[in-house]
Design a protein around this motif. Sequence first.
Motif, PDB file in Angstrom:
ATOM      1  N   VAL A  87      40.052  42.395  34.911  1.00  0.00           N
ATOM      2  CA  VAL A  87      39.333  41.059  35.572  1.00  0.00           C
ATOM      3  C   VAL A  87      38.187  41.594  36.392  1.00  0.00           C
ATOM      4  O   VAL A  87      38.052  42.455  37.054  1.00  0.00           O
ATOM      5  CB  VAL A  87      40.556  40.483  36.477  1.00  0.00           C
ATOM      6  N   VAL A  88      37.192  40.554  35.920  1.00  0.00           N
ATOM      7  CA  VAL A  88      35.927  40.575  36.555  1.00  0.00           C
ATOM      8  C   VAL A  88      35.903  39.367  37.574  1.00  0.00           C
ATOM      9  O   VAL A  88      35.721  38.233  37.225  1.00  0.00           O
ATOM     10  CB  VAL A  88      34.566  40.317  35.680  1.00  0.00           C
ATOM     11  N   ASP A  89      36.099  39.623  38.752  1.00  0.00           N
ATOM     12  CA  ASP A  89      36.083  38.607  39.964  1.00  0.00           C
ATOM     13  C   ASP A  89      34.675  38.332  40.639  1.00  0.00           C
ATOM     14  O   ASP A  89      34.284  39.348  41.138  1.00  0.00           O
ATOM     15  CB  ASP A  89      37.038  39.078  41.091  1.00  0.00           C
TER      16      ASP A  89
ATOM     17  N   ALA B 229      34.749  24.947  39.315  1.00  0.00           N
ATOM     18  CA  ALA B 229      33.386  24.551  40.120  1.00  0.00           C
ATOM     19  C   ALA B 229      32.692  25.929  40.251  1.00  0.00           C
ATOM     20  O   ALA B 229      32.348  26.564  39.068  1.00  0.00           O
ATOM     21  CB  ALA B 229      33.724  24.040  41.545  1.00  0.00           C
ATOM     22  N   ASP B 230      32.553  26.508  41.371  1.00  0.00           N
ATOM     23  CA  ASP B 230      31.697  27.756  41.533  1.00  0.00           C
ATOM     24  C   ASP B 230      32.456  29.023  41.617  1.00  0.00           C
ATOM     25  O   ASP B 230      32.109  29.967  41.637  1.00  0.00           O
ATOM     26  CB  ASP B 230      30.568  27.878  42.702  1.00  0.00           C
ATOM     27  N   ASP B 231      33.749  28.781  41.392  1.00  0.00           N
ATOM     28  CA  ASP B 231      34.777  29.895  41.347  1.00  0.00           C
ATOM     29  C   ASP B 231      35.056  30.226  39.818  1.00  0.00           C
ATOM     30  O   ASP B 231      35.651  29.394  39.183  1.00  0.00           O
ATOM     31  CB  ASP B 231      36.064  29.815  42.026  1.00  0.00           C
ATOM     32  N   PHE B 232      34.836  31.400  39.484  1.00  0.00           N
ATOM     33  CA  PHE B 232      35.225  31.856  38.245  1.00  0.00           C
ATOM     34  C   PHE B 232      35.589  33.284  38.044  1.00  0.00           C
ATOM     35  O   PHE B 232      35.132  34.169  38.941  1.00  0.00           O
ATOM     36  CB  PHE B 232      34.125  31.526  37.247  1.00  0.00           C
ATOM     37  N   VAL B 233      36.520  33.453  37.200  1.00  0.00           N
ATOM     38  CA  VAL B 233      37.044  34.745  36.862  1.00  0.00           C
ATOM     39  C   VAL B 233      36.819  35.123  35.179  1.00  0.00           C
ATOM     40  O   VAL B 233      37.168  34.371  34.552  1.00  0.00           O
ATOM     41  CB  VAL B 233      38.201  35.227  37.280  1.00  0.00           C
ATOM     42  N   CYS B 234      36.578  36.399  34.722  1.00  0.00           N
ATOM     43  CA  CYS B 234      36.533  36.754  33.632  1.00  0.00           C
ATOM     44  C   CYS B 234      37.361  38.073  33.226  1.00  0.00           C
ATOM     45  O   CYS B 234      37.891  38.566  34.119  1.00  0.00           O
ATOM     46  CB  CYS B 234      35.100  37.389  33.086  1.00  0.00           C
ATOM     47  N   PHE B 235      37.734  37.890  31.904  1.00  0.00           N
ATOM     48  CA  PHE B 235      38.969  38.904  31.524  1.00  0.00           C
ATOM     49  C   PHE B 235      38.420  39.790  30.302  1.00  0.00           C
ATOM     50  O   PHE B 235      37.723  39.164  29.378  1.00  0.00           O
ATOM     51  CB  PHE B 235      40.287  38.070  31.422  1.00  0.00           C
ATOM     52  N   SER B 236      39.070  40.944  30.369  1.00  0.00           N
ATOM     53  CA  SER B 236      38.758  41.563  29.220  1.00  0.00           C
ATOM     54  C   SER B 236      40.067  42.703  29.059  1.00  0.00           C
ATOM     55  O   SER B 236      40.751  42.921  29.796  1.00  0.00           O
ATOM     56  CB  SER B 236      37.539  42.711  29.750  1.00  0.00           C
ATOM     57  N   ASN B 237      40.150  43.087  27.724  1.00  0.00           N
ATOM     58  CA  ASN B 237      41.338  43.973  27.587  1.00  0.00           C
ATOM     59  C   ASN B 237      41.011  45.615  27.462  1.00  0.00           C
ATOM     60  O   ASN B 237      41.910  46.323  27.469  1.00  0.00           O
ATOM     61  CB  ASN B 237      41.786  43.725  25.974  1.00  0.00           C
ATOM     62  N   ASN B 238      39.779  45.855  28.121  1.00  0.00           N
ATOM     63  CA  ASN B 238      39.407  47.094  28.442  1.00  0.00           C
ATOM     64  C   ASN B 238      38.610  47.410  29.500  1.00  0.00           C
ATOM     65  O   ASN B 238      37.605  46.653  29.646  1.00  0.00           O
ATOM     66  CB  ASN B 238      38.861  48.269  27.357  1.00  0.00           C
TER      67      ASN B 238
END
Length: 405
Positions: A140-142, A228-237
Amino acid sequence: MSHLKYHSLRDKIYSLSNLYKAFYKVKRNKGACGVDKVTISMFENNLSANLLAIQTELRIKKYKSGDVRRVYIPKDGNKFRPLGIPRIRDRVIQQAFLQILGPIFERIFHDNSYGYRPNRSAHMAISKLWTFKEKGYYQVVDMDIKGFFDNINHKLMMDLVRQEVSDGWVLDSIYGMLKAGISEGGRVTTPTKGTPQGSVASPLLANIVLNKLDWWLDQNAVQFVRYADDFVCFSNNRQSAIKLMELIPKFLKEELALEISEEKSTVTSFCKGFTFLGYKFKANAIGIKEKSLSKFKDNIRSLTVRCHNSSNRNLTELINDKINPVIRGFANYFKLAECSTLFWMKLDCWMRMRLRAMKYKKLSRLNNYRMRNKRFVKMGLLSLYEVFKAHNINLKYHNVSSPSY
């Protein structure tokens, strides 16, 4: 993304039917008065005349956005978040614009954006987040954008609006809203950037700006959820997640003139845990963020101060008019949390303790006998345990879900 431009929106925006609809929407949202001290009820007392006056000003191009009253609300720790409160008539006008412009921009917004959009909610954003976990995106990229609403570039925002709308009158009106004066401590300043939180138009304008980020992430095959301005990105590695941590701040700075808060942004995982929209995620559990619980308890504390004149009648009114809405709002928002039965029962017990101490002006174990639980039931006090039991037939215990008291 299609860029079929829209022309001649003026008559739709200032039509009386649209203005009436806008007023009743503003009324439902409630809110304080602006710099002119006119409340919603005062505006409604002469509603037809007020809306006709607004229509005339818009039609003959005499309308100018009034100053916005600056107030501050507590944030995390000892910090405060600035809010801008426009006049009621300005809120009605902004809502009228929103009702016409909203559907135009809805067709270009990304499907992974959930904030301030019709038929979408924070619960849907969390559900989407969970689907990424189930697909194996554990990294997770928070990210946290530093002072997002206060730092939106006006020129960039207008350029993005202009891609969809070519009505010069609409564009000039939106620009006038952005440049409305900020009234604080007897002084009025003209903003050079940003859009005030509290403005009706701000959520739409924020989504328009960050929609550019959404589609950039999509083009780079990044899984993400934004509210809104809160976002999280996801990756499998982890390597890809670290790379995103480098690329996203660069894109935000170069393309949107925004900066990331380094101390609040990190690469984490579901195993390590992270927070999003007031919830806490760790491993296979969904819990409540500690600060969310603290905010709820602070709200209850502010309503149960012991110096109140707390007769039985006043206490019943307080419970039904003030405390129950806070409990209901907390329960409805955090209904996805998986917490132990003991957690909810302890929280109910704490609220009853606050009410007993308020009633008898002191904290004493004897109060439990003087004011039994069934008396609160007769008064109508809601139980968090009963509300969550209705949502979750089998309440499960997860360590992440029970913030410390």
